[in-house]
Design a protein around this motif. Structure first.
Motif, mmCIF file in Angstrom:
data_model
loop_
_atom_site.group_PDB
_atom_site.id
_atom_site.type_symbol
_atom_site.label_atom_id
_atom_site.label_comp_id
_atom_site.label_asym_id
_atom_site.label_seq_id
_atom_site.Cartn_x
_atom_site.Cartn_y
_atom_site.Cartn_z
ATOM 1 N N LYS A 43 44.046 80.473 33.012
ATOM 2 C CA LYS A 43 45.031 79.399 33.061
ATOM 3 C C LYS A 43 46.410 79.984 33.344
ATOM 4 O O LYS A 43 46.714 81.097 32.906
ATOM 5 N N ASP A 45 49.139 78.949 32.054
ATOM 6 C CA ASP A 45 50.029 78.585 30.937
ATOM 7 C C ASP A 45 50.958 79.718 30.492
ATOM 8 O O ASP A 45 52.165 79.499 30.348
ATOM 9 N N SER A 148 51.356 80.340 24.038
ATOM 10 C CA SER A 148 50.585 80.097 25.265
ATOM 11 C C SER A 148 49.557 81.196 25.511
ATOM 12 O O SER A 148 48.523 80.956 26.129
ATOM 13 N N ASN A 149 49.835 82.387 25.035
ATOM 14 C CA ASN A 149 48.861 83.472 25.173
ATOM 15 C C ASN A 149 47.638 83.238 24.294
ATOM 16 O O ASN A 149 46.596 83.857 24.502
ATOM 17 N N THR A 151 45.868 80.703 24.360
ATOM 18 C CA THR A 151 44.837 79.986 25.115
ATOM 19 C C THR A 151 43.683 80.931 25.444
ATOM 20 O O THR A 151 42.556 80.483 25.635
ATOM 21 N N VAL A 154 40.789 80.863 22.770
ATOM 22 C CA VAL A 154 39.756 79.831 22.899
ATOM 23 C C VAL A 154 38.581 80.398 23.689
ATOM 24 O O VAL A 154 37.421 80.228 23.305
ATOM 25 N N ARG A 155 38.901 81.082 24.753
ATOM 26 C CA ARG A 155 37.867 81.687 25.591
ATOM 27 C C ARG A 155 37.117 82.791 24.852
ATOM 28 O O ARG A 155 35.906 82.927 24.984
#
Length: 179
Positions: A43, A45, A148-149, A151, A154-155
């Motif tokens: 992403k 982001d 934002s890092n 995100t 989640v992965r």
């Protein structure tokens, strides 16, 4: 005993080196994107959040807002260029849908930045108040940048693998937070 100004400069230089490392910590991910010629599940982001944060910090460090902040301007100016290069790479290898979203976010960021600059320069007339207002915005956007890092987390949780969580990114964020 060293003076407060000397200590501030030393910490500032250390902070700049760490921040520069933070900006470069995404390079392995972008290298992988270039090799694959696809952004895969990555992403934009973190790059978008960092662009806004760098723009605000560059504005904060200008003499019209906060005098004697050359270290802030230099590292964030370099960071802004690095992040824009990352976004260009991301843009090249993204789908049209992701490109449109990126452009929309960049447009909103540019409009927000223009509003901040115009509002602060025309509405606030002392360095103290200008640096306070812009500084608060920098801290808020910096917090969003660090978040934002996450995100990536989640992965990591979905895949149960830290393959997509670069070590240098984690280290740079840790050191930057400490500094």
């Amino acid at each position: 005993m060293i003076s407060a100004d000397a200590a501030r400069n030393i910490v500032g230089i250390i902070g700049n080196v760490i921040s520069f490392g933070l900006f470069l910590s995404h390079a392995p991910t972008l290298r992988r994107i270039c090799k694959a010629k696809d952004v895969e599940e990555h992403k934009p982001d973190p790059y978008l959040a960092t662009v806004l944060t760098c723009m605000l910090w560059v504005f904060y460090g200008l003499p019209i807002v906060h005098p004697n902040s050359i270290l802030v301007v230099t590292v964030n100016g370099i960071g802004l260029v690095v992040e824009l290069v990352y976004l260009i790479i991301f843009f090249i290898y993204s789908t049209n849908n992701k490109r449109l979203k990126m452009l929309a976010v960049l447009g909103i960021e540019a409009a927000f930045m223009a509003a901040v600059v115009v509002g602060v320069l025309h509405g606030v007339h002392t360095h103290e108040k200008r640096s306070m207002i812009v500084g608060i915005l920098c801290v808020i956007c910096g917090s969003v940048m660090y978040a934002s890092n996450l995100t990536i987390m989640v992965r990591v949780i979905k895949t149960k693998s830290v393959e997509h969580m670069p070590f240098f990114l984690s280290l740079a964020i840790f050191l930057s937070g400490c500094c």
